[in-house]
Design a protein around this motif. Structure first.
Motif, PDB file in Angstrom:
ATOM      1  N   VAL A  28       1.070  -1.061  -0.014  1.00 59.56           N
ATOM      2  CA  VAL A  28      -0.097  -0.144   0.021  1.00 59.56           C
ATOM      3  C   VAL A  28       0.901   1.313  -0.035  1.00 59.56           C
ATOM      4  O   VAL A  28       1.814   1.469   0.857  1.00 59.56           O
ATOM      5  N   ARG A  29       0.743   2.233  -0.889  1.00 56.95           N
ATOM      6  CA  ARG A  29       1.670   3.332  -1.105  1.00 56.95           C
ATOM      7  C   ARG A  29       1.063   4.245  -0.095  1.00 56.95           C
ATOM      8  O   ARG A  29       0.027   4.511   0.367  1.00 56.95           O
ATOM      9  N   ILE A  30       1.983   4.987   0.298  1.00 60.43           N
ATOM     10  CA  ILE A  30       1.954   6.211   1.439  1.00 60.43           C
ATOM     11  C   ILE A  30       0.598   7.243   0.829  1.00 60.43           C
ATOM     12  O   ILE A  30       0.776   7.650  -0.267  1.00 60.43           O
ATOM     13  N   GLY A  31      -0.329   7.543   1.542  1.00 60.57           N
ATOM     14  CA  GLY A  31      -1.330   8.672   1.148  1.00 60.57           C
ATOM     15  C   GLY A  31      -2.370   7.961   0.414  1.00 60.57           C
ATOM     16  O   GLY A  31      -3.018   8.642   0.110  1.00 60.57           O
ATOM     17  N   LEU A 178     -14.789  12.699   5.473  1.00 59.19           N
ATOM     18  CA  LEU A 178     -13.795  12.643   6.547  1.00 59.19           C
ATOM     19  C   LEU A 178     -12.437  11.725   6.234  1.00 59.19           C
ATOM     20  O   LEU A 178     -11.206  12.244   6.381  1.00 59.19           O
ATOM     21  N   LEU A 179     -12.729  10.643   5.532  1.00 56.56           N
ATOM     22  CA  LEU A 179     -11.453   9.583   5.156  1.00 56.56           C
ATOM     23  C   LEU A 179     -10.874  10.456   4.044  1.00 56.56           C
ATOM     24  O   LEU A 179      -9.499  10.555   4.062  1.00 56.56           O
ATOM     25  N   TYR A 180     -11.417  11.258   2.942  1.00 51.86           N
ATOM     26  CA  TYR A 180     -10.702  11.949   2.142  1.00 51.86           C
ATOM     27  C   TYR A 180      -9.891  13.184   2.669  1.00 51.86           C
ATOM     28  O   TYR A 180      -8.732  13.425   2.047  1.00 51.86           O
ATOM     29  N   GLU A 181     -10.610  13.740   3.802  1.00 49.02           N
ATOM     30  CA  GLU A 181      -9.844  14.844   4.080  1.00 49.02           C
ATOM     31  C   GLU A 181      -8.446  14.200   4.836  1.00 49.02           C
ATOM     32  O   GLU A 181      -7.269  14.931   4.878  1.00 49.02           O
ATOM     33  N   ALA A 182      -8.578  13.074   5.890  1.00 44.56           N
ATOM     34  CA  ALA A 182      -7.491  12.547   6.196  1.00 44.56           C
ATOM     35  C   ALA A 182      -6.362  12.270   5.312  1.00 44.56           C
ATOM     36  O   ALA A 182      -5.245  12.339   5.495  1.00 44.56           O
ATOM     37  N   ALA A 183      -6.815  11.340   4.150  1.00 45.62           N
ATOM     38  CA  ALA A 183      -5.946  11.095   3.055  1.00 45.62           C
ATOM     39  C   ALA A 183      -5.259  12.473   2.512  1.00 45.62           C
ATOM     40  O   ALA A 183      -4.028  12.341   2.236  1.00 45.62           O
ATOM     41  N   GLY A 184      -6.028  13.247   2.297  1.00 42.68           N
ATOM     42  CA  GLY A 184      -5.447  14.732   1.885  1.00 42.68           C
ATOM     43  C   GLY A 184      -4.484  15.155   2.842  1.00 42.68           C
ATOM     44  O   GLY A 184      -3.488  16.023   2.183  1.00 42.68           O
TER      45      GLY A 184
END
Lengths: 314, 381
Positions: A28-31, A178-184
């Motif tokens: 799994v790649r970072i980010g 929220l998940l997209y925000e964290a990934a961002g």
């Protein structure tokens, strides 16, 4: 080469005679948001528990944020956040108390803790409800509180085990925002789900089946790599048509969607010609028969069938 | 380490304060138990054993014996049956525990200088009461015999005081230094205090970790970098505080209602109680660390808490336990605790007298706590 957040080699976990996870090679790649898709009992939760340092692997290696999970599980725990499938916070503590407790356990100093807890509460939309006992929150809010607790120590990697199980569509939408925000923010997210439409939101999807990873790629790659012919058939009576087709040679699977059938066949089987003939011969009227592009769910069904040797699903 | 442990302690305390029912149980039960146990065992000094007298002779001499018997508080003459059969029935029915039978012709035979037999019937099922009645009967008859002999000698011109010395030349002078009333309560109260302090602490600690396991919260906790020591200490601290509150109230009750002299050796008593509570908490945590469900934890705890009272010398001296079982007694902290507390309350012992028991209790705390930490696993193997 892109640095990896998670990398496993031959990761295996047995429970007595049962092999829950078999020879897993995962990167799994970072980010990125990596979605783990698969039926219950496929080994998704077992994999996550090993990667979080909660369960010792029987065999194989796993590196999480550069740390070997087998050797130093406690160092992994400092770097990751974990949201279990079942609600696992203290129901008799308030939302705020839960966050304060976990922030404290992650060794945050008191000034930083106060700041971070307030920030987390605001971010997941629980600031107004911060003094409510966790047990008294609705399902969707409980899930958001659990996410906040998993993130309170700003981990590099988040492991979320079915974070939206049983939630209504608006709650699921909110969770994914929220998940997209964290990934961002550069966090890596490994999330399991049964919902195929949620898998579409992930950058990479991994299909698990009976302890093995049977396929992986971006949703687009998965669909492009679809190895079968697929038809959409509108026939009447529909259940009779489904029964006929399931018995036919060259047809590897049939799924019913409302008033339509999705018919899978081996590549080059010439389904477009054969299906109308077959139905016509049996006196079943086929209104339309047309090839369609596979959805992620079709890909998953097909992969599962191929992994099982194609026998059971027919 | 202490910072994280204090977060756990604060969490436990909050949960406890919100669980009103448990809180009431924790604060009231030890008091209630001390009171009930104390009251129940206070009567360990047996009085008023129901007895019967069958006076077949009905003479002045036999009446003297009946009067003498009834003057002892240990027995209470409740019925005067009319026949031996009736006396046997009363005994069989359990209405009396002893019967004394004075046969017809008792006085006549004595006057004639013959040897006379009185009959004493005892119910052996109550092995505590039977020897007490027997003792009373022997004392009555001994005194009666002596009186008769003195009177006989006087008739022959020997003055009574000289006659008494002739018949009973030797006396024993007993001096009871500690617990002068020879009260059982004085012996047993330290054990009762220990038992009540132990009961809830072991139980509460034992279910502590399995409860988190069952609710799923342990999963979330184990996913954090909390250390085993931090978790164990964090769970221990709030219950230690509450137990100290209980120590205070129990000692107060023991002092006010059960005449246990607490004030004089108070600092030493508090030290002993605090150490003993810690051994109980540590034992509970050890059970907690190895149990997978609350049910299992309670099972193990019961198997620890029940035999303690019988085997630790709290209830009866360990000298009453056979040699081959006695080594087990030394495994129970309650044995050292009740021994030391008895020494302090009954004999006024100071630290120099009980320091060995203090050291053993401290040793138990360290060993059990360390063991609990080792027995708890953060990762499923």
């Amino acid at each position: 080469m892109t640095p990896l957040a998670i990398e496993t080699a031959g990761l295996t976990r047995r429970f007595g005679g049962l092999v829950a996870v078999r020879d897993l090679h995962l990167s799994v790649r970072i980010g990125e948001i990596f979605g783990f898709l698969g039926p219950n009992g496929a080994g998704k939760t077992t994999t996550i528990r090993m990667l979080c340092g909660l369960l010792a692997p029987s065999q194989g290696r796993a590196q999480v944020d550069g740390v070997d999970v087998g050797r130093d599980p406690e160092a992994v725990k400092r770097r990751v956040g974990y949201m279990p499938q079942r609600f696992s916070l203290y129901g008799d503590l308030t939302a705020e108390e839960n966050l304060h407790f976990f922030a404290g356990v992650y060794r945050m100093g008191s000034a930083k803790r106060r700041e971070r807890v307030a920030e987390c509460l605001r971010r997941v939309g629980l600031w107004e409800r911060r003094a409510t006992l966790a047990d008294h929150l609705s399902g969707g809010l409980k899930q958001r509180l659990a996410l906040a607790c998993a993130m309170v120590h700003t981990p590099a990697i988040l492991f979320l085990d079915e974070p939206t199980a049983g939630a209504d569509p608006p709650s699921r939408q909110r969770m994914w925002d929220l998940l997209y925000e964290a990934a961002g923010e550069g966090r890596t997210i490994l999330v399991t789900t049964h919902y195929v439409e949620e898998a579409e939101r992930c950058q990479t999807v991994g299909f698990m089946h009976r302890g093995s990873l049977i396929g992986r790629g971006s949703p687009e790659e998965c669909k492009a790599g679809f190895a079968e012919e697929l038809l959409e058939v509108d026939a009447d009576p529909i259940m009779r048509a489904a029964a006929l087709l399931r018995g036919a040679e060259a047809v590897s699977g049939v799924s019913v969607y409302g008033r339509l059938l999705r018919v899978f066949g081996r590549p080059g089987a010439g389904l477009v010609e054969r299906v109308p003939k077959l139905l016509g011969a049996a006196g079943v009227a086929a209104r339309t028969v047309r090839p369609v592009a596979p959805s992620l769910e079709d890909v998953f069904m097909s992969m599962t069938r191929l992994a099982e040797g194609g026998a059971e699903e027919r | 380490m202490l910072a994280v442990a204090s977060h756990v302690a604060l969490k436990e305390l909050r949960q406890l304060l919100r669980d009103r029912r448990s809180l009431v149980l924790i604060l009231v039960m030890p008091l209630l138990l001390t009171f009930l146990f104390g009251k129940a065992l206070e009567t360990g000094d047996i009085r008023g054993i129901p007895a019967a007298v069958l006076n077949e002779d009905g003479s002045p001499e036999s009446n003297k014996i009946v009067t003498a018997m009834s003057s002892f508080g240990e027995i209470q003459i409740q019925v005067e049956p009319h026949s031996r059969e009736e006396a046997y029935h009363l005994l069989a029915d359990g209405r009396i525990k002893a019967a004394i039978i004075i046969p017809k012709g008792f006085m006549k035979q004595i006057e004639a200088g013959q040897e006379v037999q009185l009959q004493l019937l005892l119910d052996g099922t109550d092995n505590n009461s039977a020897p007490i009645v027997e003792g009373v009967a022997k004392r009555v008859i001994q005194r009666y015999n002596a009186e008769r002999a003195i009177r006989g000698l006087w008739a022959q011109g020997v003055r009574p005081d000289r006659g008494r010395r002739l018949i009973q030349p030797v006396y024993v002078q007993t001096e009871i230094r500690y617990n002068p009333g020879l009260q059982y309560l004085g012996y047993v109260m330290p054990g009762v205090i220990g038992l009540t302090l132990q009961l809830l602490t072991v139980m509460l600690m034992a279910i502590s970790i399995p409860r988190e396991r069952e609710r799923g919260t342990l999963d979330q906790l184990l996913a954090t970098p909390i250390t085993r020591t931090e978790l164990i200490l964090g769970k221990l601290l709030p219950y230690f505080g509450i137990s100290l509150l209980n120590v205070g109230t129990i000692l107060f009750v023991a002092d006010r209602w059960f005449n246990v002299p607490v004030e004089e050796g108070l600092p030493l008593l508090l030290l002993l109680c605090a150490l003993f509570v810690l051994t109980s908490l540590a034992t509970g945590l050890l059970i907690s660390a190895v149990s997978h469900s609350q049910f299992q934890a309670v099972q193990i705890a019961v198997f620890y808490v029940l035999p303690v009272f019988m085997l630790s010398g709290a209830y009866a001296p360990i000298e009453a336990i056979p040699d081959y079982i006695r080594p087990i007694s030394y495994l129970f902290p309650l044995m050292y605790f009740s021994r030391a507390v008895r020494a302090v309350t009954l004999r006024g012992a100071d630290f120099l007298v009980v320091w060995k028991d203090v050291a053993v209790l401290a040793g138990f705390v360290l060993v059990f706590l360390y063991w609990a930490v080792l027995a708890f696993h953060k990762r499923t193997a």
